[in-house]
Scaffold this motif. Structure first.
Motif, short mmCIF file in Angstrom:
data_model
loop_
_atom_site.label_atom_id
_atom_site.label_comp_id
_atom_site.label_asym_id
_atom_site.label_seq_id
_atom_site.Cartn_x
_atom_site.Cartn_y
_atom_site.Cartn_z
N LYS A 125 48.88 40.65 38.71
CA LYS A 125 49.65 39.85 37.75
C LYS A 125 50.00 38.47 38.32
CE LYS A 125 52.00 39.54 33.82
NZ LYS A 125 51.36 39.64 32.50
N LEU A 126 50.43 38.43 39.58
CA LEU A 126 50.95 37.20 40.17
C LEU A 126 49.90 36.40 40.94
CD1 LEU A 126 54.35 38.68 41.41
CD2 LEU A 126 54.04 37.04 39.53
N ILE A 127 48.80 37.06 41.34
CA ILE A 127 47.69 36.36 42.02
C ILE A 127 46.41 36.75 41.28
CG2 ILE A 127 46.67 35.81 44.27
CD1 ILE A 127 48.99 37.27 45.60
N PRO A 128 46.23 36.27 40.06
CA PRO A 128 45.08 36.70 39.24
C PRO A 128 43.76 36.10 39.73
CG PRO A 128 46.30 34.98 38.10
CD PRO A 128 47.09 35.31 39.34
N GLY A 129 42.66 36.75 39.30
CA GLY A 129 41.33 36.17 39.51
C GLY A 129 40.63 36.54 40.79
N LEU A 130 41.21 37.43 41.60
CA LEU A 130 40.55 37.83 42.84
C LEU A 130 39.49 38.89 42.57
CD1 LEU A 130 43.62 38.08 45.28
CD2 LEU A 130 42.14 36.11 44.84
N LYS A 131 38.45 38.94 43.41
CA LYS A 131 37.39 39.93 43.26
C LYS A 131 37.88 41.32 43.65
CE LYS A 131 33.42 36.86 43.89
NZ LYS A 131 32.20 36.59 44.70
N SER A 132 38.76 41.38 44.62
CA SER A 132 39.26 42.67 45.10
C SER A 132 40.75 42.58 45.39
CB SER A 132 38.52 43.10 46.37
OG SER A 132 39.10 44.25 46.94
N TYR A 133 41.44 43.68 45.11
CA TYR A 133 42.87 43.74 45.39
C TYR A 133 43.19 44.84 46.40
CZ TYR A 133 43.69 40.36 41.70
OH TYR A 133 43.71 39.22 40.96
N SER A 134 42.21 45.18 47.22
CA SER A 134 42.49 46.10 48.32
C SER A 134 43.42 45.39 49.30
CB SER A 134 41.20 46.50 49.03
OG SER A 134 40.65 45.39 49.73
N LEU A 135 44.12 46.15 50.13
CA LEU A 135 45.07 45.54 51.06
C LEU A 135 44.35 44.59 52.00
CD1 LEU A 135 47.97 45.35 52.04
CD2 LEU A 135 47.52 47.28 53.56
N GLY A 136 43.18 44.99 52.48
CA GLY A 136 42.43 44.15 53.41
C GLY A 136 42.00 42.85 52.77
N ALA A 137 41.49 42.92 51.52
CA ALA A 137 41.03 41.73 50.82
C ALA A 137 42.19 40.80 50.51
CB ALA A 137 40.30 42.12 49.54
N LEU A 138 43.30 41.35 50.06
CA LEU A 138 44.48 40.54 49.74
C LEU A 138 45.02 39.84 50.98
CD1 LEU A 138 46.43 42.72 47.17
CD2 LEU A 138 45.85 40.31 46.88
N CYS A 139 45.07 40.57 52.09
CA CYS A 139 45.59 39.97 53.32
C CYS A 139 44.68 38.83 53.80
CB CYS A 139 45.74 41.03 54.41
SG CYS A 139 47.14 42.14 54.10
N THR A 140 43.39 38.96 53.57
CA THR A 140 42.46 37.90 53.94
C THR A 140 42.70 36.65 53.10
OG1 THR A 140 40.76 39.48 54.63
CG2 THR A 140 40.03 37.26 54.10
#
Length: 466
Positions: free
Chosen positions: A116-131
């Motif tokens: 909701k707050l960081i839209p448009g990412l390919k992946s929302y896994s913890l690893g991908a988000l942290c990257t």
């Protein structure tokens, strides 16, 4: 107050091997608790390879009942926060339930918040988000390392939600945000039908991973999200989209669900996935005039009474038929190389194998047994409610074989088979379809016998051999 939690587990049995809890007051960390946990079962090698936690490390660690009081106290009056929150929450909830303790907390999912707050990412896994958010994960796949990274992500999300509207909307019990799978939009749930039909769970690759049927599609779909079974939890974690097909009635929903499972082979459907029948049940009369029920490979039987996936399934069916109609296992080919069957000794066979019952009386019961598993009419349609007020659904049976279903106007119902062929959606006849229809016909009488005069069935509709 927020309790940001991460756990490591044994995998298949989902017993906790490590737990880490960071207490956050919305501005800063105020407490932290981390410990290894003795799962009281062996840790699989692939889990050890992933987490680094082995059996020796947890051998002297406290068992969950020894830390339950601490976990309860430190999370009391806190909102439970985790990445894929339902996974961690459900496992901890079950640990407390096994101890006979009712443990409940409000929930927030950092996956759903991030979408909701960081839209448009390919992946929302913890690893991908942290990257993408420049968060360094120290000690990945260990509870403290992942909990610490989730806490930093959580703080970023708090800052992005200036007026806390998103957080509050997610905490609103009417929003269901906490119970929805992390990859699934609430708009998809709101758009589901409340009518009868078949629904499809899909993953991020748009692959169908589960097919189900329901009298109320939306209600049944939502029930999956509250199911704590491991299969259900894992399925919901992978679900990113849900589509559906309205059928107008439960019978077609059952038939379509069965057909779709065999066509698609969804990952999370276990029953009905087999599509190739290999054994056929048939009847013949020996030189003494005794009717036999026997089974063989399907390709060797020209007109089987029923089809089965394997010999075991066929034998189990025959055993039930023997019990229900007091048939002789010897003449049902369930007992071989015997003069008198064992069932006669325990008074479950009337003794045709010992010449204590007449062949005529025995054959009458065999005929009754055969009639019980066959459609009483060979050419008919089952009439059912359609998807709209002016529509009727039909299920077509020709020569005792299920051909498929379709929809027509109420005024177009006819006794001529030709009127249904053009509107037919063909489906293969198989044991599951036969079971569904036989069960229905035992309780319903909404059938219309057909006139097949001047109609010759073409090969394209010869689905029995498909």
């Amino acid at each position: 107050m927020y309790a940001i939690v991460d756990i490591e587990t044994t995998g298949h049995t989902n017993k906790i091997t490590e737990i880490s809890i960071f207490i956050h007051n919305g501005e800063q960390l105020i407490d932290e608790y981390t410990t290894l946990v003795n799962p009281e079962c062996s840790i699989p090698p692939f889990i050890t390879n992933l987490t680094g936690i082995n059996n020796a490390m947890v051998a002297n660690a406290p068992k969950f009942f020894e830390i339950a009081k601490k976990v309860n106290e430190i999370t009391e009056n806190c909102i439970f926060v985790a990445h894929n929150v339902n996974f961690d929450y459900n496992i901890i909830h079950k640990e407390f339930k096994d101890l006979g303790f009712s443990w409940k907390r409000k929930k927030l999912c950092t996956v759903r918040l991030s979408r909701k707050l960081i839209p448009g990412l390919k992946s929302y896994s913890l690893g991908a988000l942290c990257t993408t958010q420049n968060i360094v994960i120290k000690d990945r796949h260990r509870a403290k390392g992942d909990a610490e990274a989730t806490t930093i992500l959580f703080e970023k999300l708090l800052k992005l939600d200036n007026n806390q509207q998103v957080f509050q909307s997610f905490l609103n019990p009417k929003s269901r945000q906490a119970t929805l799978p992390p990859l699934l939009s609430k708009k998809i749930i709101d758009g589901l039908s409340s009518n009868t039909g078949v629904y499809y769970f899909k993953n991020l690759k748009n692959e169908i991973i589960y097919v189900g049927k329901a009298n109320n599609i939306k209600k049944r779909v939502i029930s999956h999200f509250y199911d704590k079974a491991k299969k259900e939890v894992n399925m919901c974690l992978e679900t990113s989209n849900i589509t559906f097909t309205e059928t107008g009635n439960e019978l077609i929903a059952l038939l379509l669900e069965s057909s779709e499972i065999k066509r698609i082979y969804p990952k999370f459907n276990r029953a009905q996935r087999r599509s190739q029948e290999s054994i056929g049940l048939f009847s013949y009369e020996d030189r003494n005039g005794i009717k036999h029920l026997a089974f063989n490979k399907l390709k060797l039987i020209s007109n089987p009474l029923l089809k089965f996936y394997n010999t075991t399934q066929c034998r189990e069916f025959l055993e039930k038929l023997c019990d229900e109609f007091e048939l002789c296992p010897k003449y049902c080919h369930l007992q071989s190389n015997v003069t008198s069957c064992f069932h006669h000794q325990i008074k479950k066979c009337r003794g045709v194998c010992s010449e204590k019952e007449s062949v005529a009386l025995y054959n009458l019961r065999v005929s009754e047994a055969i009639n019980s598993i066959q459609f009483q009419n060979q050419n008919f349609v089952i009439q059912e409610s359609g998807r709209t007020e002016n529509e009727m659904a039909f299920i077509l049976i020709l020569k005792g074989i299920y051909k498929g279903f379709g929809y027509t106007s109420k005024k177009d119902f006819s006794t001529s088979v030709k009127n249904y062929i053009d509107k037919l959606e063909p489906h293969n006849d198989n044991n599951d379809a036969h079971r569904i229809l036989t069960s229905y016909l035992k309780n319903e009488t909404s059938i219309l016998n057909l006139n097949t005069e001047n109609y010759e069935e073409t090969e394209s509709f010869d689905l029995f051999s498909a």
